[in-house]
Design a protein around this motif. Sequence first.
Motif, PDB file in Angstrom:
ATOM      1  N   SER A  16      63.556 130.681  69.927  1.00  0.00           N
ATOM      2  CA  SER A  16      63.640 129.809  68.758  1.00  0.00           C
ATOM      3  C   SER A  16      64.787 128.828  68.931  1.00  0.00           C
ATOM      4  N   GLN A  17      64.568 127.597  68.504  1.00  0.00           N
ATOM      5  CA  GLN A  17      65.585 126.560  68.667  1.00  0.00           C
ATOM      6  C   GLN A  17      66.442 126.367  67.428  1.00  0.00           C
ATOM      7  N   GLY A  18      66.409 127.305  66.505  1.00  0.00           N
ATOM      8  CA  GLY A  18      67.242 127.187  65.313  1.00  0.00           C
ATOM      9  C   GLY A  18      66.500 126.491  64.188  1.00  0.00           C
ATOM     10  N   GLY A  19      67.208 126.281  63.092  1.00  0.00           N
ATOM     11  CA  GLY A  19      66.585 125.815  61.871  1.00  0.00           C
ATOM     12  C   GLY A  19      66.688 124.327  61.644  1.00  0.00           C
ATOM     13  N   MET A  20      67.146 123.962  60.439  1.00  0.00           N
ATOM     14  CA  MET A  20      67.161 122.579  60.010  1.00  0.00           C
ATOM     15  C   MET A  20      68.433 121.869  60.473  1.00  0.00           C
ATOM     16  N   LEU A  21      68.288 120.568  60.724  1.00  0.00           N
ATOM     17  CA  LEU A  21      69.431 119.712  61.044  1.00  0.00           C
ATOM     18  C   LEU A  21      69.383 118.492  60.148  1.00  0.00           C
ATOM     19  N   ASP A  22      70.535 118.099  59.599  1.00  0.00           N
ATOM     20  CA  ASP A  22      70.598 116.808  58.918  1.00  0.00           C
ATOM     21  C   ASP A  22      71.156 115.804  59.912  1.00  0.00           C
ATOM     22  N   ILE A  23      70.374 114.779  60.204  1.00  0.00           N
ATOM     23  CA  ILE A  23      70.715 113.809  61.241  1.00  0.00           C
ATOM     24  C   ILE A  23      71.346 112.591  60.582  1.00  0.00           C
ATOM     25  N   HIS A  24      72.619 112.395  60.869  1.00  0.00           N
ATOM     26  CA  HIS A  24      73.417 111.392  60.167  1.00  0.00           C
ATOM     27  C   HIS A  24      73.133 109.977  60.669  1.00  0.00           C
ATOM     28  N   ASP A  25      73.200 109.038  59.744  1.00  0.00           N
ATOM     29  CA  ASP A  25      72.894 107.656  60.114  1.00  0.00           C
ATOM     30  C   ASP A  25      73.970 107.029  60.985  1.00  0.00           C
ATOM     31  N   HIS A  26      75.212 107.555  60.952  1.00  0.00           N
ATOM     32  CA  HIS A  26      76.298 106.912  61.680  1.00  0.00           C
ATOM     33  C   HIS A  26      76.498 107.458  63.087  1.00  0.00           C
ATOM     34  N   ASN A  27      75.777 108.512  63.484  1.00  0.00           N
ATOM     35  CA  ASN A  27      75.920 108.986  64.859  1.00  0.00           C
ATOM     36  C   ASN A  27      74.601 109.523  65.426  1.00  0.00           C
ATOM     37  N   GLY A  28      74.022 110.564  64.825  1.00  0.00           N
ATOM     38  CA  GLY A  28      72.795 111.117  65.370  1.00  0.00           C
ATOM     39  C   GLY A  28      71.643 110.125  65.388  1.00  0.00           C
ATOM     40  N   GLN A  29      71.468 109.407  64.291  1.00  0.00           N
ATOM     41  CA  GLN A  29      70.382 108.427  64.251  1.00  0.00           C
ATOM     42  C   GLN A  29      70.635 107.262  65.200  1.00  0.00           C
ATOM     43  N   LEU A  30      71.891 106.853  65.326  1.00  0.00           N
ATOM     44  CA  LEU A  30      72.207 105.781  66.283  1.00  0.00           C
ATOM     45  C   LEU A  30      71.867 106.214  67.707  1.00  0.00           C
ATOM     46  N   ALA A  31      72.135 107.489  68.026  1.00  0.00           N
ATOM     47  CA  ALA A  31      71.807 107.994  69.355  1.00  0.00           C
ATOM     48  C   ALA A  31      70.300 107.963  69.589  1.00  0.00           C
ATOM     49  N   LEU A  32      69.528 108.369  68.586  1.00  0.00           N
ATOM     50  CA  LEU A  32      68.076 108.339  68.731  1.00  0.00           C
ATOM     51  C   LEU A  32      67.542 106.924  68.824  1.00  0.00           C
ATOM     52  N   ARG A  33      68.221 106.000  68.146  1.00  0.00           N
ATOM     53  CA  ARG A  33      67.835 104.593  68.270  1.00  0.00           C
ATOM     54  C   ARG A  33      68.084 104.107  69.696  1.00  0.00           C
ATOM     55  N   THR A  34      69.244 104.474  70.262  1.00  0.00           N
ATOM     56  CA  THR A  34      69.546 104.104  71.645  1.00  0.00           C
ATOM     57  C   THR A  34      68.505 104.693  72.595  1.00  0.00           C
ATOM     58  N   ALA A  35      68.017 105.884  72.267  1.00  0.00           N
ATOM     59  CA  ALA A  35      67.000 106.537  73.089  1.00  0.00           C
ATOM     60  C   ALA A  35      65.599 106.005  72.836  1.00  0.00           C
ATOM     61  N   GLY A  36      65.462 105.074  71.883  1.00  0.00           N
ATOM     62  CA  GLY A  36      64.160 104.480  71.596  1.00  0.00           C
ATOM     63  C   GLY A  36      63.191 105.410  70.923  1.00  0.00           C
ATOM     64  N   LEU A  37      63.704 106.323  70.090  1.00  0.00           N
ATOM     65  CA  LEU A  37      62.851 107.360  69.506  1.00  0.00           C
ATOM     66  C   LEU A  37      62.927 107.416  67.988  1.00  0.00           C
ATOM     67  N   MET A  38      63.293 106.328  67.341  1.00  0.00           N
ATOM     68  CA  MET A  38      63.425 106.358  65.887  1.00  0.00           C
ATOM     69  C   MET A  38      62.086 106.553  65.180  1.00  0.00           C
ATOM     70  N   ASP A  39      61.030 105.966  65.682  1.00  0.00           N
ATOM     71  CA  ASP A  39      59.723 106.156  65.042  1.00  0.00           C
ATOM     72  C   ASP A  39      59.302 107.617  65.115  1.00  0.00           C
ATOM     73  N   GLU A  40      59.503 108.234  66.289  1.00  0.00           N
ATOM     74  CA  GLU A  40      59.159 109.647  66.437  1.00  0.00           C
ATOM     75  C   GLU A  40      60.033 110.508  65.528  1.00  0.00           C
ATOM     76  N   PHE A  41      61.304 110.160  65.415  1.00  0.00           N
ATOM     77  CA  PHE A  41      62.210 110.894  64.543  1.00  0.00           C
ATOM     78  C   PHE A  41      61.754 110.820  63.090  1.00  0.00           C
ATOM     79  N   ARG A  42      61.415 109.630  62.623  1.00  0.00           N
ATOM     80  CA  ARG A  42      60.986 109.477  61.229  1.00  0.00           C
ATOM     81  C   ARG A  42      59.754 110.326  60.932  1.00  0.00           C
ATOM     82  N   GLY A  43      58.911 110.528  61.940  1.00  0.00           N
ATOM     83  CA  GLY A  43      57.725 111.346  61.750  1.00  0.00           C
ATOM     84  C   GLY A  43      58.033 112.831  61.570  1.00  0.00           C
TER      85      GLY A  43
END
Length: 387
Positions: free
Chosen positions: A41-68
């Motif tokens: 198991s990979q653990g439970g829930m994560l809150d992904i912050h707009d000032h760091n985690g989301q920026l990283a996912l944007r850099t990775a080109g995966l924001m659409d997948e994240f929003r899903g």
Amino acid sequence: MHTPVTIIGAGLGGLVLARVLHLHGIPVTVYEAESSPTARSQGGMLDIHDHNGQLALRTAGLMDEFRGLVLEGRQAIRLLDRNGSVLFDKADDGTGESPEVQRGELRQILLDALPDGTVRWGHKATGVRALTAGRHEVTFAGGAAVVTNLLVGADGAWSRVRPLLSDATPEYVGRSFVETHLHDADTSHPATAKAVGGGTLVALDPAGNGKWLVAHREKSGVLRTYITLARPQDWFATIDFTDAAAATRRIAGEYDGWAPELTALITAGQTAPVLRPLYALPVGHRWDRVPGVTLIGDAAHLSPPNGEGANLAMQDGAELGKALAAHPDDIETALTSYELALFPRGAAAAVEVAHNPTPQDVINFFTDRDQAGSDSPAEVSDCKRAC
């Protein structure tokens, strides 16, 4: 950059780094101890912050997948006292800046975004040694080995790579989580499901003695609970967690007199309780530049509960990937640039958090947060990181 990058650890930070390097055409291989993506198991829930985690996912080109992946309504917060009385209740109105996702699903979109073969499963690093000219050799269980000119330790709290850079080791912070789960809670335990509400429940002892219950509503009616006790490791060592019934009784005994809808989170769990001690590296952990190697995530700045672990790991991965892409012919310049930002970033996140807050402390925090627009309380948020 013709020198492949070698990453030890396929957690969120290591995978973000691999994805960013892939986008820039930089060869990369990730070595992971687990036998497959579904080995545990990979653990439970994560809150992904707009000032760091989301920026990283944007850099990775995966924001659409994240929003899903975002689970609507899960940013709701409810604070109860030990009697089950509601002290604070805030619905998820959709305006929050830290949407909730399942950790395993987030990891999977990162894995899906990498070419086949990028992650080498079943490679548990057992040793790392320096060679010459910034090269390092990593050995794996079973005897295999790899030599690399650029080694990144993304291998968590007990990193095998860290000793190349630092003699710091994690120390116990004085408390632990015990994790339990309730399945199909809305049907099988409706009073408990109602107490938890639509997002996160925090229940505290008003005495401020370090006793917490934090529960998250996941998919399909699952309630994942983190029972927090400020006890020394010797105390937990007296509990036989291989005997689920006995361990449950011992932990439940610490919450004697609490409302039954709350204690059911402990006593009615359908999975054996799992002990998760909390450790930290020294605040401000840093090292002198060593050619050909660096760290990201918990390997670099494991901290006491602060709600930033997964977000920081992804930010580290994205920032290191950008630095390497900006200096493809000069690894040392890239690593120096990355670490100059890494050290203050990790130190700033390792804020001191009260171990034994009272309900009023938490209410004050939420009130201040609403007024200032800040993120989730550190100890609530970090349950997701630590587990």
